[in-house]
Scaffold this motif. Structure first.
Motif, short mmCIF file in Angstrom:
data_model
loop_
_atom_site.label_atom_id
_atom_site.label_comp_id
_atom_site.label_asym_id
_atom_site.label_seq_id
_atom_site.Cartn_x
_atom_site.Cartn_y
_atom_site.Cartn_z
N ILE A 190 0.84 -1.21 0.00
CA ILE A 190 0.00 0.00 0.00
C ILE A 190 0.87 1.26 0.00
N ARG A 191 1.89 1.26 0.86
CA ARG A 191 2.77 2.44 0.91
C ARG A 191 3.42 2.65 -0.46
N ALA A 192 3.89 1.55 -1.04
CA ALA A 192 4.56 1.66 -2.35
C ALA A 192 3.58 2.16 -3.42
N ALA A 193 2.31 1.75 -3.33
CA ALA A 193 1.32 2.19 -4.33
C ALA A 193 1.15 3.71 -4.26
N GLU B 249 3.41 5.68 -3.41
CA GLU B 249 4.66 6.26 -3.95
C GLU B 249 4.81 6.07 -5.45
N GLY B 250 3.86 5.37 -6.09
CA GLY B 250 3.90 5.27 -7.55
C GLY B 250 4.15 3.88 -8.12
N PHE B 251 4.22 2.85 -7.25
CA PHE B 251 4.38 1.47 -7.74
C PHE B 251 3.01 0.81 -7.89
N ASN B 252 2.82 0.04 -8.94
CA ASN B 252 1.60 -0.76 -9.02
C ASN B 252 1.61 -1.78 -7.88
N GLY B 253 0.42 -2.10 -7.36
CA GLY B 253 0.37 -3.08 -6.27
C GLY B 253 -0.85 -3.97 -6.40
N THR B 254 -0.69 -5.21 -5.97
CA THR B 254 -1.83 -6.14 -5.95
C THR B 254 -1.75 -6.99 -4.70
N ILE C 168 -8.61 -6.45 4.99
CA ILE C 168 -7.46 -5.84 4.30
C ILE C 168 -7.91 -4.63 3.47
N ILE C 169 -9.07 -4.73 2.81
CA ILE C 169 -9.50 -3.63 1.94
C ILE C 169 -9.78 -2.39 2.79
N GLN C 170 -10.53 -2.55 3.88
CA GLN C 170 -10.86 -1.40 4.74
C GLN C 170 -9.59 -0.80 5.34
N LEU C 171 -8.68 -1.66 5.80
CA LEU C 171 -7.45 -1.17 6.43
C LEU C 171 -6.58 -0.46 5.39
N ALA C 172 -6.56 -1.01 4.18
CA ALA C 172 -5.74 -0.41 3.12
C ALA C 172 -6.26 0.98 2.75
N VAL C 173 -7.59 1.08 2.63
CA VAL C 173 -8.18 2.36 2.23
C VAL C 173 -7.82 3.44 3.25
N LYS C 174 -7.97 3.11 4.54
CA LYS C 174 -7.64 4.10 5.58
C LYS C 174 -6.17 4.47 5.53
N ASP C 175 -5.33 3.46 5.32
CA ASP C 175 -3.88 3.68 5.30
C ASP C 175 -3.45 4.54 4.10
N ILE C 176 -4.13 4.37 2.98
CA ILE C 176 -3.79 5.17 1.79
C ILE C 176 -3.95 6.65 2.13
N ALA D 98 6.23 16.06 -13.87
CA ALA D 98 6.22 14.59 -13.79
C ALA D 98 5.02 14.08 -12.97
N ILE D 99 4.26 13.17 -13.58
CA ILE D 99 3.08 12.61 -12.90
C ILE D 99 3.32 11.12 -12.65
N ARG D 100 3.05 10.70 -11.44
CA ARG D 100 3.14 9.27 -11.13
C ARG D 100 1.73 8.68 -11.16
N VAL D 101 1.60 7.53 -11.81
CA VAL D 101 0.29 6.86 -11.84
C VAL D 101 0.49 5.40 -11.46
N SER D 102 -0.17 4.98 -10.39
CA SER D 102 -0.06 3.57 -10.03
C SER D 102 -1.46 2.97 -9.91
N VAL D 103 -1.53 1.66 -10.12
CA VAL D 103 -2.81 0.96 -10.01
C VAL D 103 -2.71 -0.05 -8.88
N LEU D 104 -3.67 0.03 -7.96
CA LEU D 104 -3.70 -0.91 -6.84
C LEU D 104 -4.93 -1.81 -6.99
N ASN D 105 -4.71 -3.12 -6.97
CA ASN D 105 -5.82 -4.08 -7.06
C ASN D 105 -5.91 -4.87 -5.76
N LEU D 106 -7.10 -4.90 -5.17
CA LEU D 106 -7.31 -5.76 -4.00
C LEU D 106 -8.37 -6.78 -4.39
N VAL D 107 -7.96 -8.04 -4.37
CA VAL D 107 -8.76 -9.07 -5.05
C VAL D 107 -9.22 -10.15 -4.08
#
Ligand SMILES: Nc1ncnc2c1ncn2[C@@H]1O[C@H](COP(=O)(O)OP(=O)(O)OP(=O)(O)O)[C@@H](O)[C@H]1O
Length: 342
Positions: A70-73, A75-80, A104-112, A226-235
């Protein structure tokens, strides 16, 4: 290059069995099958990055397995992060949690949002979507109608889902409300194994864009390009199931066949990738929508963590063993994550 982080979680027992001939034993990061008298059964022992026992909370799973992704996402890294395991082994409990133990989804959203607050020198644009793969068709959980979504690929966007509704969001509460509204549209069904079994794979996605806020001599902000774009997937995957055990027929049977087929393709993709290097050959990402969407997370540009959930009961030994073998192979996969800046 970095390895995918793989953990196993054992759910609390739901069946009381009077006489067990064998049981699973968790010691540190190893899980092994033991005879009732305590002797280990040779050859059935697996080690992972983490193993979470029956009393472990979702918060602990999140802290040790997903927090870094989540932290890396941000910062601009894709995460799954995804949950894999047989039906009724605790995938939905892990990803979506309960009132007392948020998932995990609820905790991740708050952490983001906490992470974003701490990055005061950047400005962010966040977009969320929520989709499910049901009977090998892609549905938009935030815009439910009969329109089936299609997966496309372009040089600029990589693999993407055309027409998927994306909501711009500004707070964790807003995201959690959107997820709740999407949950209503998700396909659940009752089987002999689980009163509320996920009959689809669901993918919660957040696209995180950010750019630097430069402070000028006058104290004003002026943004650099410079724009950073990352995609985070929680599956949350649907669970593999033995038709005999789930007692499925009619609609449930049809769903079960689709679920098993797409998980089989996921297993094939993992097998190929775990071969590594030159022997790898063709990886069959295109054989299912699930693997197509997860393609960047498996052997691509993403940081990935997998939680494999297992049931402790003796009647599920073969399924548990299958999940542990899947997890062992997944552990051998290397990804190559980099900040996506343009
Ligand atoms: N770690 C846990 N602690 C407490 N209860 C749990 C835990 N894991 C699972 N459960 C309970 O076990 C049951 C099955 O879990 P869950 O629905 O999450 O399984 P699943 O793997 O998502 O199943 P399916 O693939 O059929 O959707 C639920 O009642 C859930 O609340």
């Amino acid at each position: 290059m970095e390895k995918i982080c793989v953990a196993v979680r054992v759910r609390p027992p739901t069946l009381q069995q009077s006489h067990n001939e064998t049981h699973w034993k968790v010691e540190d990061n190893r899980i092994s099958l033991h005879k009732s008298l305590g002797t280990p059964i040779s050859g059935i022992s697996f080690a992972f990055d983490h193993i979470f026992d029956q009393i472990c909370t979702n918060q602990r799973v999140y802290d040790l397995l997903t927090k870094d992704v989540i932290r890396a996402a941000v910062e601009g890294f894709n995460g799954t992060a995804f949950a894999y395991g047989q039906t009724s082994s605790g995938k939905t409990y892990t990803m979506n949690g309960s009132e007392k133990d948020p998932g995990i989804i609820q905790l991740a959203v708050k952490d983001i949002f906490l992470n974003i607050q701490m990055m005061a020198t950047r400005e962010f644009l966040l977009r969320v979507s929520y989709m499910e793969i049901y009977n090998e068709e892609l549905n938009d959980l935030l815009a439910p109608d009969d329109k089936k979504l299609q997966i496309h690929e372009s040089l600029e966007r990589g693999i993407f889902v055309a027409g998927l509704r994306e909501e711009i969001v500004n707070s964790a509460d807003q995201v959690l409300k959107l997820i709740e509204s999407g949950e209503v549209n998700r396909h659940f069904g009752e089987t002999n194994m689980n009163a509320r079994s996920s009959r689809s794979h669901t993918i919660f996605r957040m696209v995180i864009e950010s750019k630097d806020k430069d402070i000028t001599i006058s104290g004003d902000y002026s943004s650099s390009d410079a724009i950073r774009v990352s995609v985070l997937n929680l599956v949350d995957l649907a669970g593999s199931e033995r038709i005999v055990k789930t007692g499925a027929d009619g609609v449930r049977l049809k769903e079960g066949k689709h679920i098993n087929k797409s998980l089989l393709v996921l297993g094939n993709v993992i097998n190929k990738l775990s071969d590594g290097g030159k022997q790898r050959g063709h990886v069959p990402y295109r054989d299912s929508k699930l693997t197509r969407i997860l393609q960047p997370a498996l052997g691509g540009n993403a940081k990935t963590s997998i939680i494999c959930t297992v049931a402790p009961e003796e009647v599920h030994i073969e399924e548990t063993r299958g999940t542990l073998q899947f997890a062992s192979r997944a552990k051998r996969i290397t990804n190559c994550a980099q900040v996506n800046e343009r």
